[in-house]
Design a protein around this motif. Structure first.
Motif, short mmCIF file in Angstrom:
data_model
loop_
_atom_site.label_atom_id
_atom_site.label_comp_id
_atom_site.label_asym_id
_atom_site.label_seq_id
_atom_site.Cartn_x
_atom_site.Cartn_y
_atom_site.Cartn_z
N SER A 205 2.98 15.28 28.24
CA SER A 205 3.50 16.04 27.23
C SER A 205 4.54 15.21 26.93
O SER A 205 4.73 14.69 26.40
CB SER A 205 4.48 16.84 28.48
OG SER A 205 5.48 16.64 28.96
N PRO B 31 -0.34 12.93 17.94
CA PRO B 31 -1.16 13.39 19.76
C PRO B 31 -0.54 12.37 20.17
O PRO B 31 0.35 11.26 20.25
CB PRO B 31 -2.52 12.52 19.00
CG PRO B 31 -2.38 11.80 18.36
CD PRO B 31 -1.41 11.90 17.12
N THR C 231 -1.52 21.63 18.09
CA THR C 231 -1.15 20.35 19.14
C THR C 231 -2.13 19.74 19.44
O THR C 231 -3.36 20.07 18.29
CB THR C 231 -0.77 21.10 20.79
OG1 THR C 231 -2.07 22.29 20.66
CG2 THR C 231 0.34 21.56 20.50
N PHE C 232 -2.69 18.52 20.06
CA PHE C 232 -4.02 17.83 20.08
C PHE C 232 -4.63 17.61 20.87
O PHE C 232 -3.67 17.16 22.18
CB PHE C 232 -3.08 16.10 19.21
CG PHE C 232 -3.12 16.49 18.28
CD1 PHE C 232 -3.58 15.55 16.99
CD2 PHE C 232 -1.56 16.59 17.25
CE1 PHE C 232 -2.97 15.37 15.27
CE2 PHE C 232 -0.73 16.27 16.22
CZ PHE C 232 -1.86 16.31 15.02
N ARG C 233 -5.67 18.20 21.23
CA ARG C 233 -6.69 18.43 22.08
C ARG C 233 -6.71 16.73 23.07
O ARG C 233 -6.36 16.69 24.27
CB ARG C 233 -8.49 18.63 21.62
CG ARG C 233 -8.71 20.08 21.54
CD ARG C 233 -9.84 20.34 21.56
NE ARG C 233 -10.48 21.36 21.02
CZ ARG C 233 -10.38 21.95 19.17
NH1 ARG C 233 -10.29 20.69 18.32
NH2 ARG C 233 -10.53 22.42 19.12
N GLU C 234 -6.84 15.89 21.89
CA GLU C 234 -6.38 13.82 23.06
C GLU C 234 -5.51 14.24 23.87
O GLU C 234 -5.00 13.32 24.25
CB GLU C 234 -6.67 13.10 22.00
CG GLU C 234 -6.04 13.68 20.44
CD GLU C 234 -6.44 13.76 19.23
OE1 GLU C 234 -6.65 13.23 18.03
OE2 GLU C 234 -7.31 15.06 19.67
N SER C 235 -4.47 14.53 23.44
CA SER C 235 -2.81 14.54 24.08
C SER C 235 -3.25 14.26 25.18
O SER C 235 -3.79 15.57 26.23
CB SER C 235 -1.41 15.56 23.27
OG SER C 235 -1.59 15.30 22.22
N THR C 236 -2.21 13.35 26.12
CA THR C 236 -2.68 13.22 27.34
C THR C 236 -1.43 13.14 28.25
O THR C 236 -1.30 13.37 29.54
CB THR C 236 -3.34 12.08 27.14
OG1 THR C 236 -2.20 10.84 26.82
CG2 THR C 236 -5.08 12.01 27.28
N THR D 213 0.17 9.97 22.97
CA THR D 213 -2.10 9.09 23.96
C THR D 213 -0.39 7.85 24.31
O THR D 213 -0.03 7.83 23.34
CB THR D 213 -2.83 9.66 23.82
OG1 THR D 213 -2.52 8.49 21.69
CG2 THR D 213 -3.23 10.27 22.64
N HIS E 36 3.87 27.47 20.46
CA HIS E 36 3.01 27.59 21.14
C HIS E 36 2.88 28.38 22.49
O HIS E 36 2.05 27.64 23.82
CB HIS E 36 3.18 25.94 21.36
CG HIS E 36 2.98 25.34 20.06
ND1 HIS E 36 2.28 24.88 19.75
CD2 HIS E 36 3.85 24.08 20.00
CE1 HIS E 36 2.23 23.57 18.31
NE2 HIS E 36 3.53 23.51 18.55
#
Length: 307
Positions: free
Chosen positions: A173, A132, A166-171, A134, A203
């Protein structure tokens, strides 16, 4: 803006073991032992060769003898695949020590690793897994890159991944994440154009938009490779970064767009399975070289690719 990739240090106390061959503006190929005789019989310019570090971590034997022959007359790029820079646990110090020994032994023109992880506790995966994007992951990756660069005494190039989830927690790009890594650590970047195309297709975003946001001024090497087409569980197209065939037309087009902006960055053809005879692999490298030559001296970016 210039890359922070330092040159190989030369001193009277530690002279180079091998000749210092130029790599700037050259195309190259993955080195496969089965091609050695054909390569040696080919008297024409050969560009450079890239090897996976983990294939040479034994002390001796035929792999090292073959690589020594290649390194004598050609620049070499050392490409790590198992350091697990993106992993949550500390780096394996024994593995890092073996990696350092290879850098010292072969004096590669370029050294690179992946933005990925491949270990968990005592388990080693035969995959380069995504992470991710983050702040916590960024801090961990930067700390690991700092550790690698401190150990080997030089900067590395970090390769962008091919991804399938992909990861939901990514904040942030992927390009923003990579840009922050390069800024914090001083590392250079290895731009894998095939990975860009694979991930963009999987994606549903624009490969051109990705490249427009990528810190091209930090790129010290480019990878090109073939990919395989599959379908996912819903019947949608899924591309796999398979390295088992020629470079696709769409990837060649993206590559030329990048070179038009960057100038002739050292470029490698990766072909790691269903390996063809040497003339076929060499023809792919020759095609890349023709594009590099076409844009020699036309770069709009102020950077240095020699390492």
């Amino acid at each position: 803006m210039k890359t922070n990739i330092p040159p190989i240090a030369v001193s009277s106390a530690h002279p180079l073991r091998f000749p210092e061959h130029p790599i700037a503006g050259q195309a190259g190929t993955s080195f496969k032992h089965e091609h050695l005789a054909a390569i040696m019989a080919d008297g024409k310019p050969k560009g450079f060769f890239e090897v996976h570090a983990e294939n040479y971590m034994g002390a001796g034997g035929p792999p090292h003898r073959a690589l020594e022959v290649i390194r004598q007359d050609n620049p070499v790029s050392l490409h790590g695949v198992c350091i697990s820079i993106g992993g949550p646990q500390p780096l394996d110090r024994d593995h890092l020590a073996r990696f350092k020994s290879l850098v010292e032994r072969y004096e590669p023109a370029l050294v690179s690793e992946h933005l990925a992880w491949s270990t968990h506790e005592t388990t080693f995966f035969n995959d380069l897994l995504p992470l991710p994007y983050t702040e916590d992951a960024l801090a961990r990756v930067c700390a690991h890159i700092d550790e690698v660069q401190e150990a080997i005494g030089r900067s590395i190039l970090l390769e962008n991944p091919s991804t399938y989830v992909t990861f939901r927690e990514s904040t942030m790009s992927e390009t923003g994440f990579i840009r922050s890594i390069a800024r914090r650590t001083g590392c250079g970047l290895l731009l894998d154009v095939n990975n860009v195309f694979v991930s963009a297709t999987n994606h549903g975003y624009s490969a051109l938009d990705y490249l427009a946001d990528f810190p091209l001024e930090k790129v010290g090497e480019i990878h090109l490779a073939g990919h395989a087409e599959q379908t996912d569980d819903e019947g949608e197209l899924l591309l796999i970064d398979s390295h088992d065939g020629p470079v696709a037309d769409a990837v060649w087009k993206l590559f030329e767009i990048v070179i038009r902006k960057c100038g002739p960055v050292p470029t490698l053809i990766e072909w790691d399975s269903n390996i063809p005879d040497w003339p076929i692999l060499k023809a792919e490298s020759t095609a890349a070289q023709s594009i590099l030559d076409r844009y020699a001296g036309t770069s709009s970016l102020d950077q240095s690719h020699a390492a």
